[in-house]
Design a protein around this motif. Sequence first.
Motif, mmCIF file in Angstrom:
data_model
loop_
_atom_site.group_PDB
_atom_site.id
_atom_site.type_symbol
_atom_site.label_atom_id
_atom_site.label_comp_id
_atom_site.label_asym_id
_atom_site.label_seq_id
_atom_site.Cartn_x
_atom_site.Cartn_y
_atom_site.Cartn_z
ATOM 1 N N THR A 126 25.450 -18.661 105.560
ATOM 2 C CA THR A 126 24.257 -17.979 105.062
ATOM 3 C C THR A 126 24.558 -16.523 104.714
ATOM 4 O OG1 THR A 126 22.871 -19.465 106.355
ATOM 5 C CG2 THR A 126 21.855 -17.434 105.597
ATOM 6 N N ALA A 127 25.327 -15.848 105.555
ATOM 7 C CA ALA A 127 25.697 -14.459 105.282
ATOM 8 C C ALA A 127 26.550 -14.374 104.020
ATOM 9 C CB ALA A 127 26.435 -13.863 106.476
ATOM 10 N N ALA A 128 27.484 -15.305 103.851
ATOM 11 C CA ALA A 128 28.320 -15.316 102.650
ATOM 12 C C ALA A 128 27.475 -15.552 101.404
ATOM 13 C CB ALA A 128 29.412 -16.379 102.777
ATOM 14 N N ASP A 129 26.512 -16.461 101.489
ATOM 15 C CA ASP A 129 25.602 -16.713 100.362
ATOM 16 C C ASP A 129 24.772 -15.478 100.032
ATOM 17 O OD1 ASP A 129 26.523 -19.312 100.132
ATOM 18 O OD2 ASP A 129 24.777 -20.217 101.110
ATOM 19 N N LYS A 130 24.323 -14.774 101.061
ATOM 20 C CA LYS A 130 23.528 -13.558 100.849
ATOM 21 C C LYS A 130 24.355 -12.503 100.132
ATOM 22 C CE LYS A 130 20.886 -10.057 103.428
ATOM 23 N NZ LYS A 130 21.479 -8.872 102.839
ATOM 24 N N ILE A 131 25.587 -12.319 100.551
ATOM 25 C CA ILE A 131 26.471 -11.333 99.916
ATOM 26 C C ILE A 131 26.717 -11.712 98.458
ATOM 27 C CG2 ILE A 131 28.834 -10.422 99.908
ATOM 28 C CD1 ILE A 131 28.662 -10.614 103.036
ATOM 29 N N LYS A 132 26.951 -12.991 98.210
ATOM 30 C CA LYS A 132 27.176 -13.460 96.836
ATOM 31 C C LYS A 132 25.951 -13.188 95.966
ATOM 32 C CE LYS A 132 28.394 -17.661 94.301
ATOM 33 N NZ LYS A 132 28.700 -19.104 94.425
ATOM 34 N N THR A 133 24.765 -13.451 96.501
ATOM 35 C CA THR A 133 23.525 -13.220 95.769
ATOM 36 C C THR A 133 23.325 -11.733 95.493
ATOM 37 O OG1 THR A 133 22.524 -15.187 96.738
ATOM 38 C CG2 THR A 133 21.016 -13.541 95.850
ATOM 39 N N GLU A 134 23.603 -10.896 96.490
ATOM 40 C CA GLU A 134 23.468 -9.448 96.298
ATOM 41 C C GLU A 134 24.448 -8.942 95.249
ATOM 42 O OE1 GLU A 134 23.970 -7.977 100.268
ATOM 43 O OE2 GLU A 134 21.842 -8.202 100.752
ATOM 44 N N ASP A 135 25.691 -9.434 95.282
ATOM 45 C CA ASP A 135 26.689 -9.034 94.287
ATOM 46 C C ASP A 135 26.247 -9.441 92.884
ATOM 47 O OD1 ASP A 135 28.250 -7.978 96.304
ATOM 48 O OD2 ASP A 135 29.718 -9.620 96.308
#
Length: 96
Positions: free
Chosen positions: A61-70
Motif C-alpha cells: 500500500t505504501a509503495a502504491d501511494k508513492i507511485k500515485t504521488e509520483d
Amino acid sequence: MSELSIRIKIADREYPMRVNEDEEERLRQAGKYLNERLRMFREEFGIHDKQDLLAMIALETAADKIKTEDAAVETQLSLEEKLSSLNQLLSSLQLG
C-alpha cells in the motif's frame, strides 16, 4: 455532520471506531480491501501469520501511494509546462 459508531473487521479482529457519516463508506471499503488482500497473500504465498500478512499489505500500500504521488507530480509538471506554453503563445499573439 454526525458521528457514527462502527466496527471494522480486519484479519478476524474487530476495531470499533467513531467516524463522520461521510467517512463510513470509505472506511468500510478499506476494511474490505484489506481482508481481500489478506486472503490473496495467504493463498498466493502460503503465509498464515497475520502480522506478516499485514506487514506485506502495508508495504504494498505504501509503495502504491508513492507511485500515485509520483504520477501526480509528473502530471502537475506536465500541465504547468503546457500552460506556460499556451501563455507564451497567447502573449505572442497579443503583441503581434
